[in-house]
Design a protein around this motif. Structure first.
Motif, PDB file in Angstrom:
ATOM      1  N   VAL A  80      40.012  59.288 -98.626  1.00  0.00           N
ATOM      2  CA  VAL A  80      39.662  57.366 -98.606  1.00  0.00           C
ATOM      3  C   VAL A  80      41.296  57.103 -99.048  1.00  0.00           C
ATOM      4  N   MET A  81      41.650  57.794 -99.415  1.00  0.00           N
ATOM      5  CA  MET A  81      43.207  56.633 -99.909  1.00  0.00           C
ATOM      6  C   MET A  81      43.976  57.268 -98.386  1.00  0.00           C
ATOM      7  N   ALA A  82      43.557  58.234 -98.174  1.00  0.00           N
ATOM      8  CA  ALA A  82      44.428  58.004 -96.512  1.00  0.00           C
ATOM      9  C   ALA A  82      44.153  57.101 -95.467  1.00  0.00           C
ATOM     10  N   ASN A  83      42.507  57.272 -96.328  1.00  0.00           N
ATOM     11  CA  ASN A  83      42.080  55.879 -94.441  1.00  0.00           C
ATOM     12  C   ASN A  83      42.414  54.451 -94.773  1.00  0.00           C
ATOM     13  N   LEU A  84      42.446  53.840 -96.216  1.00  0.00           N
ATOM     14  CA  LEU A  84      43.175  52.872 -96.886  1.00  0.00           C
ATOM     15  C   LEU A  84      44.573  52.592 -96.278  1.00  0.00           C
ATOM     16  N   ALA A  85      45.223  53.299 -96.068  1.00  0.00           N
ATOM     17  CA  ALA A  85      46.745  53.975 -95.829  1.00  0.00           C
ATOM     18  C   ALA A  85      47.368  53.680 -93.763  1.00  0.00           C
ATOM     19  N   GLY A  86      45.785  54.117 -93.546  1.00  0.00           N
ATOM     20  CA  GLY A  86      45.553  53.957 -91.932  1.00  0.00           C
ATOM     21  C   GLY A  86      45.145  52.863 -91.269  1.00  0.00           C
ATOM     22  N   VAL A  87      44.195  51.848 -92.003  1.00  0.00           N
ATOM     23  CA  VAL A  87      44.046  50.727 -92.099  1.00  0.00           C
ATOM     24  C   VAL A  87      44.984  49.591 -91.802  1.00  0.00           C
ATOM     25  N   ALA A  88      45.668  50.256 -93.116  1.00  0.00           N
ATOM     26  CA  ALA A  88      47.165  49.199 -94.032  1.00  0.00           C
ATOM     27  C   ALA A  88      48.316  49.296 -92.366  1.00  0.00           C
ATOM     28  N   MET A  89      48.592  50.481 -91.999  1.00  0.00           N
ATOM     29  CA  MET A  89      49.036  50.544 -90.543  1.00  0.00           C
ATOM     30  C   MET A  89      48.830  49.704 -90.035  1.00  0.00           C
ATOM     31  N   LYS A  90      47.142  49.414 -89.395  1.00  0.00           N
ATOM     32  CA  LYS A  90      46.689  49.138 -88.202  1.00  0.00           C
ATOM     33  C   LYS A  90      46.915  48.167 -88.594  1.00  0.00           C
ATOM     34  N   ASN A  91      46.736  47.421 -89.622  1.00  0.00           N
ATOM     35  CA  ASN A  91      46.622  45.957 -90.201  1.00  0.00           C
ATOM     36  C   ASN A  91      48.157  45.275 -89.473  1.00  0.00           C
ATOM     37  N   ALA A  92      49.386  46.259 -89.876  1.00  0.00           N
ATOM     38  CA  ALA A  92      50.670  45.310 -89.999  1.00  0.00           C
ATOM     39  C   ALA A  92      50.639  45.792 -88.076  1.00  0.00           C
ATOM     40  N   VAL A  93      49.977  46.180 -87.355  1.00  0.00           N
ATOM     41  CA  VAL A  93      50.560  46.426 -86.037  1.00  0.00           C
ATOM     42  C   VAL A  93      49.769  44.470 -86.079  1.00  0.00           C
ATOM     43  N   MET A  94      48.050  44.936 -85.889  1.00  0.00           N
ATOM     44  CA  MET A  94      47.589  43.953 -85.646  1.00  0.00           C
ATOM     45  C   MET A  94      48.477  42.261 -85.652  1.00  0.00           C
ATOM     46  N   PHE A  95      48.556  42.648 -87.524  1.00  0.00           N
ATOM     47  CA  PHE A  95      49.706  41.062 -87.365  1.00  0.00           C
ATOM     48  C   PHE A  95      51.117  40.889 -86.788  1.00  0.00           C
ATOM     49  N   GLU A  96      51.895  41.801 -86.515  1.00  0.00           N
ATOM     50  CA  GLU A  96      53.013  41.430 -85.941  1.00  0.00           C
ATOM     51  C   GLU A  96      52.589  40.635 -84.723  1.00  0.00           C
ATOM     52  N   LYS A  97      51.356  41.737 -83.800  1.00  0.00           N
ATOM     53  CA  LYS A  97      50.969  41.101 -82.469  1.00  0.00           C
ATOM     54  C   LYS A  97      50.791  39.702 -82.888  1.00  0.00           C
ATOM     55  N   LEU A  98      49.900  39.110 -83.584  1.00  0.00           N
ATOM     56  CA  LEU A  98      49.860  38.156 -84.360  1.00  0.00           C
ATOM     57  C   LEU A  98      50.784  37.279 -84.368  1.00  0.00           C
ATOM     58  N   SER A  99      51.967  37.627 -85.581  1.00  0.00           N
ATOM     59  CA  SER A  99      53.231  36.711 -85.289  1.00  0.00           C
ATOM     60  C   SER A  99      53.645  36.756 -84.029  1.00  0.00           C
TER      61      SER A  99
ATOM     62  N   LYS B 250      52.810  36.776 -80.703  1.00  0.00           N
ATOM     63  CA  LYS B 250      51.945  35.602 -80.414  1.00  0.00           C
ATOM     64  C   LYS B 250      52.084  34.060 -80.867  1.00  0.00           C
ATOM     65  N   ALA B 251      52.760  33.953 -81.877  1.00  0.00           N
ATOM     66  CA  ALA B 251      52.206  32.601 -82.192  1.00  0.00           C
ATOM     67  C   ALA B 251      54.258  32.407 -82.428  1.00  0.00           C
ATOM     68  N   ARG B 252      55.697  33.429 -82.957  1.00  0.00           N
ATOM     69  CA  ARG B 252      56.809  32.676 -81.616  1.00  0.00           C
ATOM     70  C   ARG B 252      56.593  31.975 -80.416  1.00  0.00           C
ATOM     71  N   LYS B 253      56.015  33.375 -80.398  1.00  0.00           N
ATOM     72  CA  LYS B 253      55.673  33.016 -78.756  1.00  0.00           C
ATOM     73  C   LYS B 253      55.402  30.963 -78.184  1.00  0.00           C
ATOM     74  N   LEU B 254      54.280  30.959 -78.660  1.00  0.00           N
ATOM     75  CA  LEU B 254      53.446  29.661 -78.204  1.00  0.00           C
ATOM     76  C   LEU B 254      54.235  29.051 -78.934  1.00  0.00           C
ATOM     77  N   LYS B 255      55.137  28.887 -79.577  1.00  0.00           N
ATOM     78  CA  LYS B 255      56.212  27.890 -80.180  1.00  0.00           C
ATOM     79  C   LYS B 255      57.110  27.702 -79.712  1.00  0.00           C
ATOM     80  N   ALA B 256      57.920  29.437 -78.716  1.00  0.00           N
ATOM     81  CA  ALA B 256      58.894  28.973 -77.744  1.00  0.00           C
ATOM     82  C   ALA B 256      58.942  28.225 -76.654  1.00  0.00           C
ATOM     83  N   ILE B 257      57.470  28.002 -76.777  1.00  0.00           N
ATOM     84  CA  ILE B 257      56.790  27.509 -75.270  1.00  0.00           C
ATOM     85  C   ILE B 257      57.151  26.085 -75.941  1.00  0.00           C
ATOM     86  N   TYR B 258      56.406  25.747 -76.189  1.00  0.00           N
ATOM     87  CA  TYR B 258      56.532  24.883 -76.789  1.00  0.00           C
ATOM     88  C   TYR B 258      57.897  23.821 -77.403  1.00  0.00           C
TER      89      TYR B 258
END
Length: 333
Positions: A176-195, A197-205
């Motif tokens: 369970v704990m290893a799976n939680l670590a995997g979820v946290a790492m996957k969330n970090a990747v998603m967070f970076e992708k969203l960040s 995109k946000a930075r890219k939109l800001k630059a375009i603006y």
């Protein structure tokens, strides 16, 4: 007989009371640890290290073991190394626990895909085995961290404080704990992708806003290079325009480069990495400029470079150039 029976009854009741108290304490520990983990993951702000630390900290607390350590593969995937630890962790020793991916222990953990019990004697490397034995570890549970079918690392727990034998419940908890670590790492990747995109939109603006507000080319190019440097985390950058009459390249806007470099550096079409991009009309990413024979040194600290052609239709009229003082600082994406 009343006396001995009363003593026996009192002992049994005291044991039941202690067991109940221990159960209540364990339940409180579990609730507290899981609350902290869930809170860290729910309020994730991009700090993967903190999320992983919360997960690792919970393992000794709930399992009542001496320590827990989380290992992750490095970028080359040739080694795994400790990134977080809790309990009786001796940092000076654990920092030396860099394990080869093809070693027996790591290979066994990766192939298992589920929590597995590992003996210290399984380590083939004498240095690593001596380090682990020095801190009193005889065997440990290792739970692989699997993300999208790929093992990215593993979580370990060793030496129960009460001296018990590991149970199937211990194995399930580590999973369970290893799976939680995997979820946290996957969330970090998603967070970076969203960040990103946000930075890219800001630059375009910002670029579009300046385009609407001014017709001055130098002002516009300065905004473009500023936004590009910030968006991609470069240490320096420049916009270089092509003079078709002389087939030379001139720096028109720059950020982070030495003063006067725009006058000092005059490249011919095809010269240097930037000149090559201007001539060929294709982008290029160089992880280590010291190993690229095309490179013309502008700043001695620069180690990686990314250059993209600026086109009007099919004609290249300039190059957007970004640099970094670290090797392999830019990604293909």
């Amino acid at each position: 007989m009343a006396g001995p029976l009363k003593v026996l009854r009192d002992v049994i009741f005291r044991k039941e009371e202690k067991d109940a108290l221990r159960g209540a304490v364990d339940s409180a520990k579990l609730t507290t640890a899981l609350f902290e983990i869930s809170r860290a993951m729910a309020l994730f702000t991009g700090d993967l290290t903190e999320s992983l630390r919360q997960i690792v900290n919970a393992v000794p607390l709930i399992m009542n073991v001496s320590r827990a350590v989380l290992f992750l593969f490095d970028e080359s995937k040739e080694h795994v190394q400790p990134v977080a630890g809790a309990g009786l962790v001796y940092l000076r020793l654990f920092r030396r626990l860099r394990l080869k991916a093809e070693g027996k222990v790591v290979d066994t953990i990766v192939r298992a895909k589920n929590p597995i019990l590992i003996s210290v004697q399984d380590f083939e490397n004498d240095r690593v085995r001596n380090i682990v034995e020095k801190i009193g570890v005889k065997e440990f549970i290792a739970a692989p961290i699997v993300i999208d079918g790929e093992v990215r690392g593993f979580l370990t727990a060793d030496t129960p404080v009460d001296g018990r034998i590991y149970t199937s419940d211990d194995m399930k908890f580590m999973s369970v704990m290893a799976n939680l670590a995997g979820v946290a790492m996957k969330n970090a990747v998603m967070f970076e992708k969203l960040s990103w995109k946000a930075r890219k939109l800001k630059a375009i603006y910002e670029v579009s806003r300046v385009m609407d507000a001014t017709s001055d080319l130098d002002t516009l190019l300065k905004v473009i290079i500023d936004q590009a440097v910030e968006l991609l985390g470069a240490t320096s950058g420049s916009v270089i325009l092509v003079d078709r009459k002389t087939d030379t390249l001139h720096i028109r806007a720059a950020r982070g480069l030495p003063e006067g470099v725009d006058e000092a550096v005059k490249l011919k079409l095809g010269e240097g990495i930037t000149g090559w991009v201007a001539k060929e009309g294709r982008p290029v990413l160089v992880g280590d400029v010291t190993k690229d024979e095309r490179y013309v040194m502008v700043h001695e600290d620069i180690r990686s470079e990314m250059a993209v052609p600026l086109k009007w239709g099919r004609e290249v009229f300039g190059v957007l150039n970004l640099d970094h003082t670290e090797t392999n600082a830019f990604r293909e994406e």
